[in-house]
Design a protein around this motif. Structure first.
Motif, PDB file in Angstrom:
ATOM      1  N   ALA A   1       0.832  -1.211   0.000  1.00 23.59           N
ATOM      2  CA  ALA A   1       0.000   0.000   0.000  1.00 23.59           C
ATOM      3  C   ALA A   1       0.865   1.259   0.000  1.00 23.59           C
ATOM      4  CB  ALA A   1      -0.928   0.000   1.209  1.00 23.59           C
ATOM      5  N   LYS A   2       2.029   1.159   0.626  1.00 20.88           N
ATOM      6  CA  LYS A   2       2.925   2.315   0.728  1.00 20.88           C
ATOM      7  C   LYS A   2       4.108   2.239  -0.231  1.00 20.88           C
ATOM      8  CE  LYS A   2       1.884   3.203   5.611  1.00 20.88           C
ATOM      9  NZ  LYS A   2       2.441   3.317   6.975  1.00 20.88           N
ATOM     10  N   ASN A   3       4.239   1.120  -0.942  1.00 23.46           N
ATOM     11  CA  ASN A   3       5.371   0.913  -1.857  1.00 23.46           C
ATOM     12  C   ASN A   3       6.712   0.945  -1.127  1.00 23.46           C
ATOM     13  OD1 ASN A   3       3.464   0.758  -3.849  1.00 23.46           O
ATOM     14  ND2 ASN A   3       4.165   2.543  -4.993  1.00 23.46           N
ATOM     15  N   PHE A   4       6.774   0.201  -0.049  1.00 26.78           N
ATOM     16  CA  PHE A   4       7.998   0.121   0.739  1.00 26.78           C
ATOM     17  C   PHE A   4       8.448  -1.327   0.903  1.00 26.78           C
ATOM     18  CE2 PHE A   4       9.758   3.909   2.792  1.00 26.78           C
ATOM     19  CZ  PHE A   4       8.861   4.875   2.359  1.00 26.78           C
ATOM     20  N   LEU A   5       9.763  -1.503   0.866  1.00 30.69           N
ATOM     21  CA  LEU A   5      10.410  -2.769   1.173  1.00 30.69           C
ATOM     22  C   LEU A   5      11.241  -2.552   2.434  1.00 30.69           C
ATOM     23  CD1 LEU A   5      11.203  -5.692   0.109  1.00 30.69           C
ATOM     24  CD2 LEU A   5      13.207  -4.567  -0.893  1.00 30.69           C
ATOM     25  N   TYR A   6      11.289  -3.593   3.282  1.00 27.45           N
ATOM     26  CA  TYR A   6      12.014  -3.467   4.546  1.00 27.45           C
ATOM     27  C   TYR A   6      12.970  -4.642   4.753  1.00 27.45           C
ATOM     28  CZ  TYR A   6       8.106  -0.312   5.505  1.00 27.45           C
ATOM     29  OH  TYR A   6       7.168   0.696   5.425  1.00 27.45           O
ATOM     30  N   LEU A   7      13.989  -4.387   5.562  1.00 30.37           N
ATOM     31  CA  LEU A   7      14.851  -5.465   6.028  1.00 30.37           C
ATOM     32  C   LEU A   7      15.134  -5.216   7.514  1.00 30.37           C
ATOM     33  CD1 LEU A   7      16.413  -8.027   5.145  1.00 30.37           C
ATOM     34  CD2 LEU A   7      18.442  -6.562   4.929  1.00 30.37           C
ATOM     35  N   GLN A   8      14.545  -6.059   8.343  1.00 31.37           N
ATOM     36  CA  GLN A   8      14.799  -5.991   9.771  1.00 31.37           C
ATOM     37  C   GLN A   8      16.016  -6.852  10.073  1.00 31.37           C
ATOM     38  OE1 GLN A   8      13.203  -4.213  12.322  1.00 31.37           O
ATOM     39  NE2 GLN A   8      14.898  -4.975  13.565  1.00 31.37           N
ATOM     40  N   MET A   9      17.035  -6.228  10.647  1.00 26.48           N
ATOM     41  CA  MET A   9      18.293  -6.932  10.912  1.00 26.48           C
ATOM     42  C   MET A   9      18.533  -6.978  12.409  1.00 26.48           C
ATOM     43  SD  MET A   9      20.649  -5.411   7.851  1.00 26.48           S
ATOM     44  CE  MET A   9      20.748  -3.790   8.579  1.00 26.48           C
ATOM     45  N   ASN A  10      18.551  -8.172  12.979  1.00 29.37           N
ATOM     46  CA  ASN A  10      18.782  -8.367  14.405  1.00 29.37           C
ATOM     47  C   ASN A  10      20.082  -9.135  14.628  1.00 29.37           C
ATOM     48  OD1 ASN A  10      16.239  -7.188  14.912  1.00 29.37           O
ATOM     49  ND2 ASN A  10      15.217  -9.171  14.775  1.00 29.37           N
ATOM     50  N   SER A  11      20.555  -9.110  15.861  1.00 28.12           N
ATOM     51  CA  SER A  11      21.772  -9.845  16.233  1.00 28.12           C
ATOM     52  C   SER A  11      22.897  -9.577  15.239  1.00 28.12           C
ATOM     53  CB  SER A  11      21.470 -11.353  16.315  1.00 28.12           C
ATOM     54  OG  SER A  11      20.453 -11.618  17.239  1.00 28.12           O
ATOM     55  N   LEU A  12      23.099  -8.320  14.963  1.00 28.16           N
ATOM     56  CA  LEU A  12      24.080  -7.950  13.938  1.00 28.16           C
ATOM     57  C   LEU A  12      25.500  -8.305  14.352  1.00 28.16           C
ATOM     58  CD1 LEU A  12      22.432  -4.648  12.789  1.00 28.16           C
ATOM     59  CD2 LEU A  12      23.090  -6.528  11.266  1.00 28.16           C
ATOM     60  N   ARG A  13      26.280  -8.683  13.330  1.00 33.35           N
ATOM     61  CA  ARG A  13      27.664  -9.089  13.532  1.00 33.35           C
ATOM     62  C   ARG A  13      28.581  -8.198  12.696  1.00 33.35           C
ATOM     63  NH1 ARG A  13      26.161 -15.296  11.809  1.00 33.35           N
ATOM     64  NH2 ARG A  13      24.845 -15.814  13.630  1.00 33.35           N
ATOM     65  N   ALA A  14      29.850  -8.202  13.017  1.00 29.89           N
ATOM     66  CA  ALA A  14      30.812  -7.397  12.259  1.00 29.89           C
ATOM     67  C   ALA A  14      30.779  -7.759  10.778  1.00 29.89           C
ATOM     68  CB  ALA A  14      32.214  -7.598  12.829  1.00 29.89           C
ATOM     69  N   GLU A  15      30.564  -9.033  10.502  1.00 30.01           N
ATOM     70  CA  GLU A  15      30.565  -9.477   9.104  1.00 30.01           C
ATOM     71  C   GLU A  15      29.321  -9.049   8.328  1.00 30.01           C
ATOM     72  OE1 GLU A  15      31.036 -11.389  11.799  1.00 30.01           O
ATOM     73  OE2 GLU A  15      29.966 -13.305  11.645  1.00 30.01           O
ATOM     74  N   ASP A  16      28.362  -8.433   9.008  1.00 33.14           N
ATOM     75  CA  ASP A  16      27.194  -7.863   8.314  1.00 33.14           C
ATOM     76  C   ASP A  16      27.483  -6.454   7.811  1.00 33.14           C
ATOM     77  OD1 ASP A  16      25.187  -9.393  10.854  1.00 33.14           O
ATOM     78  OD2 ASP A  16      25.483 -10.105   8.792  1.00 33.14           O
TER      79      ASP A  16
END
Lengths: 112, 113
Positions: free
Chosen positions: A75-90
């Protein structure tokens, strides 16, 4: 003109979370699979996740399974990426993509 | 998962000469339903998003110079730059989009000799 504009990147500590957004315009967003792709410093391109038109199917590269979640708001024309437990290699530039269209990318840095 | 392997990792070519990059997939990306190879080639320059050059293994994207061409089928593919120009210095990636888990090759860096 098709535009994909990412936002939400930044510096985060290991173990932290970030939510990336991608605003899409100029195409019928709900008609297309959408993807997130990343490029770590000095490394190659890595596909991260993609999502079906209605959000009913989602796929992830093994290294982010259980930590990242892709979603969309048609409806809003949005894509998301929720990123948890982030690491240095991310640490990477994250791109929103629907070939042949790509955003300019948003930088995520995971560091203490 | 389909693994993509490019060769060489880097190459240096004189201006006006031919550059050839190979890409091999661990399984066929040729669809029997439509006889199309689900293989794309991208150009990546620093600070820019990837640019699509070729899709369906050999179809040139609109606006891409005709010195870029793609060939191959099944598991073996080639990107050819027929006459290298200075602006072609970049890293080139193949990508399969046959599976729901798309994958890129590791990239090939093209430089001027």
């Amino acid at each position: 003109e098709v535009q994909l504009v990412e936002s939400g990147g930044g510096l985060v500590q290991p173990g932290g979370s970030l939510r990336l957004s991608c605003a899409v315009s100029g195409l019928t967003f709900s008609n297309y699979w959408m993807s997130w792709v990343r490029q770590a410093p000095g490394k190659g391109l890595e596909w991260v996740a993609n999502i079906k038109q209605d959000g009913s199917e989602k796929y992830y590269v093994d290294s982010v399974k259980g930590r990242f979640s892709i979603s969309r708001d048609n409806a809003k024309n949005f894509l998301y990426l929720q990123m948890n437990s982030l690491r240095a290699e991310d640490t990477a530039v994250y791109y929103c993509a629907k070939t042949p269209w790509w955003g300019q990318g948003t930088l995520v840095t995971v560091s203490s | 998962d389909i693994v993509m392997t490019q060769s060489p990792d880097s190459l240096a070519v004189s201006l006006g000469e031919r550059a050839t990059i190979n890409c091999k997939s661990s399984q066929s990306v040729l669809s029997s339903s439509n006889n199309k190879n689900y293989l794309a080639w991208y150009q990546k320059k620093p600070g820019q998003p990837p640019k699509l050059l070729i899709y369906w293994a050999s179809t040139r994207e609109s606006g891409v110079p005709d010195r870029f061409s793609g060939s191959g089928s099944g598991t073996d593919f080639t990107l050819t730059i027929s006459s290298l120009q200075a602006e072609d210095v970049a890293v080139y990636y193949c990508q399969q989009y046959y599976s729901t888990l798309p994958a890129f090759g590791q990239g090939t860096k093209v430089e001027i000799k």
